[in-house]
Design an enzyme around this catalytic site. Sequence first.
Site, short mmCIF file in Angstrom:
data_model
loop_
_atom_site.label_atom_id
_atom_site.label_comp_id
_atom_site.label_asym_id
_atom_site.label_seq_id
_atom_site.Cartn_x
_atom_site.Cartn_y
_atom_site.Cartn_z
N GLN A 82 -2.03 -21.18 3.98
CA GLN A 82 -0.78 -21.30 4.73
C GLN A 82 -0.10 -22.62 4.38
OE1 GLN A 82 -1.12 -21.04 9.03
NE2 GLN A 82 1.11 -20.85 9.30
N ASN A 104 -1.43 -15.54 5.93
CA ASN A 104 -2.28 -16.70 5.67
C ASN A 104 -2.25 -17.53 6.94
OD1 ASN A 104 -2.57 -15.90 2.95
ND2 ASN A 104 -0.64 -16.89 2.42
N ASP A 161 11.31 -13.94 0.33
CA ASP A 161 10.55 -15.13 -0.06
C ASP A 161 11.23 -15.77 -1.29
OD1 ASP A 161 7.30 -16.07 0.41
OD2 ASP A 161 8.35 -16.79 -1.39
N ILE A 162 11.28 -17.09 -1.28
CA ILE A 162 11.98 -17.82 -2.35
C ILE A 162 11.19 -17.76 -3.68
CG2 ILE A 162 10.98 -20.14 -2.04
CD1 ILE A 162 13.85 -21.21 -1.89
N HIS A 211 4.08 -16.23 9.90
CA HIS A 211 4.88 -15.31 9.09
C HIS A 211 3.98 -14.27 8.47
CE1 HIS A 211 3.81 -18.85 6.70
NE2 HIS A 211 3.70 -18.04 5.67
N HIS A 256 3.72 -11.76 5.30
CA HIS A 256 4.23 -11.40 3.98
C HIS A 256 4.22 -9.88 3.87
CE1 HIS A 256 3.59 -15.47 2.00
NE2 HIS A 256 2.76 -15.60 3.04
#
Length: 131
Positions: A91, A84, A29-30, A97, A99
């Site tokens: 979301q 989410n 994740d960024i 996706h 996490h």
Amino acid sequence: MDCLFCSIIAGEIPSKKVYEDDVAFAFLDIEPFHAGHTLVVPKRHTADLTSDPTAFAELAPSVTKVAELLKEKLDAPALNVLVNSGEVAGQSVFHLHVHVVPRYADNPGIAGMARRDPDIDVDAVYSKIIG
Ligand code: 5GP
Ligand code: ZN
């Protein structure tokens, strides 16, 4: 279709890939909550948890593999797994996706799980995972 995660899977947008198989693609994740925070996404586009009846089940084995990988490479004793699904739930990218968030003993518990940590050195974390 204009989808950020489809573009990442296709390699059109760079990502720090940690795992890939026939079904799933996983990348850091960024804006991580904790070191090693990874997103596991189905290669087949689907918007969220309930828009495809089997997508989540198909993704589950890959989520478990990513969880094992992160625990081992980052020496993480625990992790949280979160989806989410829908805008009201938070979301922000509408390609399903999961996490996978490694957790560490110096910052335990659910209350501090979903806070972005700008001090994480994502390059150093990535080296530990792929090295
Ligand atoms: P959501 O809020 O939809 O559950 O999670 C979307 C996640 O995607 C966020 O945690 C966000 O930091 C991450 N994200 C958004 N854009 C990018 C990107 O371009 N690259 C990566 N690696 N992660 C992204
Ligand atoms: Zn997509």
